[in-house]
Design a protein around this motif. Structure first.
Motif, PDB file in Angstrom:
ATOM      1  N   VAL A 125       0.834  -1.205   0.000  1.00 19.71           N
ATOM      2  CA  VAL A 125       0.000   0.000   0.000  1.00 19.71           C
ATOM      3  C   VAL A 125       0.867   1.253   0.000  1.00 19.71           C
ATOM      4  O   VAL A 125       0.612   2.211  -0.752  1.00 19.71           O
ATOM      5  CB  VAL A 125      -0.954   0.001   1.215  1.00 19.71           C
ATOM      6  CG1 VAL A 125      -1.704   1.329   1.297  1.00 19.71           C
ATOM      7  CG2 VAL A 125      -1.947  -1.152   1.116  1.00 19.71           C
ATOM      8  N   VAL A 126       1.909   1.270   0.837  1.00 22.37           N
ATOM      9  CA  VAL A 126       2.779   2.444   0.906  1.00 22.37           C
ATOM     10  C   VAL A 126       3.578   2.591  -0.386  1.00 22.37           C
ATOM     11  O   VAL A 126       3.771   3.717  -0.881  1.00 22.37           O
ATOM     12  CB  VAL A 126       3.720   2.347   2.123  1.00 22.37           C
ATOM     13  CG1 VAL A 126       4.677   3.530   2.154  1.00 22.37           C
ATOM     14  CG2 VAL A 126       2.912   2.303   3.416  1.00 22.37           C
ATOM     15  N   LEU A 127       4.039   1.472  -0.941  1.00 23.38           N
ATOM     16  CA  LEU A 127       4.771   1.534  -2.211  1.00 23.38           C
ATOM     17  C   LEU A 127       3.884   2.108  -3.316  1.00 23.38           C
ATOM     18  O   LEU A 127       4.322   2.974  -4.085  1.00 23.38           O
ATOM     19  CB  LEU A 127       5.262   0.146  -2.600  1.00 23.38           C
ATOM     20  CG  LEU A 127       6.021   0.047  -3.935  1.00 23.38           C
ATOM     21  CD1 LEU A 127       7.273   0.902  -3.895  1.00 23.38           C
ATOM     22  CD2 LEU A 127       6.354  -1.402  -4.242  1.00 23.38           C
ATOM     23  N   GLN A 128       2.646   1.650  -3.375  1.00 23.76           N
ATOM     24  CA  GLN A 128       1.708   2.183  -4.361  1.00 23.76           C
ATOM     25  C   GLN A 128       1.454   3.673  -4.123  1.00 23.76           C
ATOM     26  O   GLN A 128       1.363   4.459  -5.075  1.00 23.76           O
ATOM     27  CB  GLN A 128       0.399   1.409  -4.313  1.00 23.76           C
ATOM     28  CG  GLN A 128       0.522  -0.031  -4.779  1.00 23.76           C
ATOM     29  CD  GLN A 128      -0.697  -0.864  -4.431  1.00 23.76           C
ATOM     30  OE1 GLN A 128      -1.740  -0.329  -4.039  1.00 23.76           O
ATOM     31  NE2 GLN A 128      -0.573  -2.179  -4.564  1.00 23.76           N
ATOM     32  N   MET A 129       1.348   4.063  -2.846  1.00 24.60           N
ATOM     33  CA  MET A 129       1.141   5.463  -2.516  1.00 24.60           C
ATOM     34  C   MET A 129       2.338   6.316  -2.939  1.00 24.60           C
ATOM     35  O   MET A 129       2.179   7.398  -3.532  1.00 24.60           O
ATOM     36  CB  MET A 129       0.907   5.608  -0.998  1.00 24.60           C
ATOM     37  CG  MET A 129       0.556   7.009  -0.532  1.00 24.60           C
ATOM     38  SD  MET A 129       0.436   7.087   1.288  1.00 24.60           S
ATOM     39  CE  MET A 129      -0.862   5.868   1.570  1.00 24.60           C
ATOM     40  N   TYR A 130       3.538   5.820  -2.661  1.00 29.18           N
ATOM     41  CA  TYR A 130       4.753   6.575  -2.963  1.00 29.18           C
ATOM     42  C   TYR A 130       4.928   6.744  -4.470  1.00 29.18           C
ATOM     43  O   TYR A 130       5.128   7.859  -4.973  1.00 29.18           O
ATOM     44  CB  TYR A 130       5.964   5.850  -2.365  1.00 29.18           C
ATOM     45  CG  TYR A 130       7.194   6.714  -2.194  1.00 29.18           C
ATOM     46  CD1 TYR A 130       7.462   7.329  -0.973  1.00 29.18           C
ATOM     47  CD2 TYR A 130       8.077   6.920  -3.235  1.00 29.18           C
ATOM     48  CE1 TYR A 130       8.589   8.123  -0.801  1.00 29.18           C
ATOM     49  CE2 TYR A 130       9.195   7.713  -3.079  1.00 29.18           C
ATOM     50  CZ  TYR A 130       9.444   8.308  -1.868  1.00 29.18           C
ATOM     51  OH  TYR A 130      10.557   9.108  -1.714  1.00 29.18           O
ATOM     52  N   LEU A 131       4.853   5.630  -5.202  1.00 31.53           N
ATOM     53  CA  LEU A 131       5.012   5.712  -6.645  1.00 31.53           C
ATOM     54  C   LEU A 131       3.831   6.425  -7.298  1.00 31.53           C
ATOM     55  O   LEU A 131       3.995   7.103  -8.316  1.00 31.53           O
ATOM     56  CB  LEU A 131       5.184   4.308  -7.225  1.00 31.53           C
ATOM     57  CG  LEU A 131       6.453   3.563  -6.798  1.00 31.53           C
ATOM     58  CD1 LEU A 131       6.513   2.192  -7.437  1.00 31.53           C
ATOM     59  CD2 LEU A 131       7.701   4.372  -7.139  1.00 31.53           C
ATOM     60  N   GLY A 132       2.636   6.262  -6.716  1.00 29.12           N
ATOM     61  CA  GLY A 132       1.479   6.977  -7.240  1.00 29.12           C
ATOM     62  C   GLY A 132       1.625   8.481  -7.104  1.00 29.12           C
ATOM     63  O   GLY A 132       1.244   9.240  -8.008  1.00 29.12           O
ATOM     64  N   GLU A 133       2.208   8.923  -5.996  1.00 28.10           N
ATOM     65  CA  GLU A 133       2.481  10.352  -5.811  1.00 28.10           C
ATOM     66  C   GLU A 133       3.458  10.851  -6.866  1.00 28.10           C
ATOM     67  O   GLU A 133       3.245  11.904  -7.492  1.00 28.10           O
ATOM     68  CB  GLU A 133       3.047  10.578  -4.410  1.00 28.10           C
ATOM     69  CG  GLU A 133       3.764  11.900  -4.197  1.00 28.10           C
ATOM     70  CD  GLU A 133       2.828  13.088  -4.073  1.00 28.10           C
ATOM     71  OE1 GLU A 133       3.320  14.212  -3.853  1.00 28.10           O
ATOM     72  OE2 GLU A 133       1.596  12.894  -4.195  1.00 28.10           O
ATOM     73  N   MET A 134       4.526  10.092  -7.093  1.00 32.40           N
ATOM     74  CA  MET A 134       5.511  10.484  -8.102  1.00 32.40           C
ATOM     75  C   MET A 134       4.880  10.534  -9.487  1.00 32.40           C
ATOM     76  O   MET A 134       5.113  11.467 -10.269  1.00 32.40           O
ATOM     77  CB  MET A 134       6.689   9.510  -8.104  1.00 32.40           C
ATOM     78  CG  MET A 134       7.476   9.464  -6.823  1.00 32.40           C
ATOM     79  SD  MET A 134       8.285  11.033  -6.454  1.00 32.40           S
ATOM     80  CE  MET A 134       9.085  10.624  -4.903  1.00 32.40           C
ATOM     81  N   ALA A 135       4.070   9.527  -9.790  1.00 32.98           N
ATOM     82  CA  ALA A 135       3.427   9.485 -11.102  1.00 32.98           C
ATOM     83  C   ALA A 135       2.460  10.644 -11.274  1.00 32.98           C
ATOM     84  O   ALA A 135       2.393  11.267 -12.347  1.00 32.98           O
ATOM     85  CB  ALA A 135       2.704   8.149 -11.276  1.00 32.98           C
ATOM     86  N   ALA A 136       1.693  10.956 -10.234  1.00 28.34           N
ATOM     87  CA  ALA A 136       0.711  12.035 -10.330  1.00 28.34           C
ATOM     88  C   ALA A 136       1.392  13.384 -10.557  1.00 28.34           C
ATOM     89  O   ALA A 136       0.941  14.194 -11.381  1.00 28.34           O
ATOM     90  CB  ALA A 136      -0.141  12.078  -9.060  1.00 28.34           C
ATOM     91  N   VAL A 137       2.488  13.637  -9.821  1.00 29.25           N
ATOM     92  CA  VAL A 137       3.200  14.909 -10.002  1.00 29.25           C
ATOM     93  C   VAL A 137       3.817  14.974 -11.402  1.00 29.25           C
ATOM     94  O   VAL A 137       3.753  16.007 -12.076  1.00 29.25           O
ATOM     95  CB  VAL A 137       4.288  15.093  -8.924  1.00 29.25           C
ATOM     96  CG1 VAL A 137       5.017  16.418  -9.136  1.00 29.25           C
ATOM     97  CG2 VAL A 137       3.677  15.064  -7.530  1.00 29.25           C
ATOM     98  N   SER A 138       4.407  13.858 -11.843  1.00 24.11           N
ATOM     99  CA  SER A 138       5.040  13.843 -13.160  1.00 24.11           C
ATOM    100  C   SER A 138       4.021  14.081 -14.271  1.00 24.11           C
ATOM    101  O   SER A 138       4.253  14.869 -15.195  1.00 24.11           O
ATOM    102  CB  SER A 138       5.755  12.507 -13.384  1.00 24.11           C
ATOM    103  OG  SER A 138       6.798  12.324 -12.457  1.00 24.11           O
ATOM    104  N   LEU A 139       2.866  13.415 -14.175  1.00 20.48           N
ATOM    105  CA  LEU A 139       1.837  13.585 -15.196  1.00 20.48           C
ATOM    106  C   LEU A 139       1.270  14.997 -15.186  1.00 20.48           C
ATOM    107  O   LEU A 139       0.993  15.578 -16.251  1.00 20.48           O
ATOM    108  CB  LEU A 139       0.720  12.557 -14.974  1.00 20.48           C
ATOM    109  CG  LEU A 139       1.089  11.105 -15.268  1.00 20.48           C
ATOM    110  CD1 LEU A 139      -0.040  10.175 -14.852  1.00 20.48           C
ATOM    111  CD2 LEU A 139       1.415  10.913 -16.738  1.00 20.48           C
TER     112      LEU A 139
END
Length: 213
Positions: free
Chosen positions: A116-130
């Motif tokens: 869950v935390v890994l998905q949250m962390y990478l999801g945050e990075m992906a959201a900012v990048s997009l």
């Protein structure tokens, strides 16, 4: 469409950039809050690292990731000659996501990397990048608020780089840190950070570029 151009451009654009820099400064400062001294420390380096190594890895990754996003933001507005209300709104969404970084970093620091935390962390990075890529795409292609001398090829190149590079670097440093330890992760981050910084400093020479079609 209300566009902010000279003389309003300088004043309004400076306000937008000052506000954005302030959000980045606060977010980066909040990252270090999780770096608290260990309660039960035996006075040795090994004992200290056992308590703070995981948090240190996430702090460094998050710090340099925010630095990459700040450079991407600086890159975008270096070539933005005008801006409108849609640009301002997209910038607010971008800053909203930047403001979440300390929380995501705290979750990783406290709980490690369960799924869950890994998905949250990478999801945050992906959201900012997009969001970064979307903001540039709007400025460069839709509203045509960027420097008109930028070539179409450069605009597409910038879109791909702004969208993908921060996510790839953050994900790569996180994986290296989890697999091989903090030193390889730091080495990767430093090299990637300075290579990316060089690309941001020398991406375009307006005197040699042809006007976009």
């Amino acid at each position: 469409m209300n566009e902010h151009d000279t003389p309003e451009k300088n004043y309004d654009l400076e306000r937008l950039l000052f506000f954005s820099d302030g959000v980045f400064a606060i977010a980066i400062t909040l990252l270090v809050i999780e770096m608290r001294p260990p309660e039960h420390w035996d006075g040795t380096w090994n004992g200290l690292l056992m308590h703070i190594l995981g948090k240190l890895i996430f702090y460094i990754i998050s710090f340099f990731s925010l630095g990459l996003f700040w450079m991407a933001h600086r890159f975008i507005f270096r070539y933005t000659q005008k801006f409108d209300e849609v640009t301002a709104f997209l910038n607010l969404i971008f800053l909203c996501l930047i403001g979440l970084m300390p929380f995501v970093n705290a979750m990783a620091s406290e709980h490690g990397m369960p799924s869950v935390v890994l998905q949250m962390y990478l999801g945050e990075m992906a959201a900012v990048s997009l969001t970064t890529g979307l903001m540039w795409f709007y400025i460069a292609f839709i509203a045509r608020l960027a420097n008109p001398r930028l070539t179409t090829g450069f605009k597409w190149y910038a879109t791909a780089r702004l969208t993908l590079m921060p996510l790839l670097i953050a994900s790569g440093s996180l994986w290296i840190g989890m697999q091989f330890g903090i030193l390889p992760s730091i080495a990767f981050l430093i090299v990637a950070f300075f290579v990316t910084n060089r690309l941001h400093l020398h991406p375009f020479e307006p005197d040699k570029a042809k006007p976009a079609a």
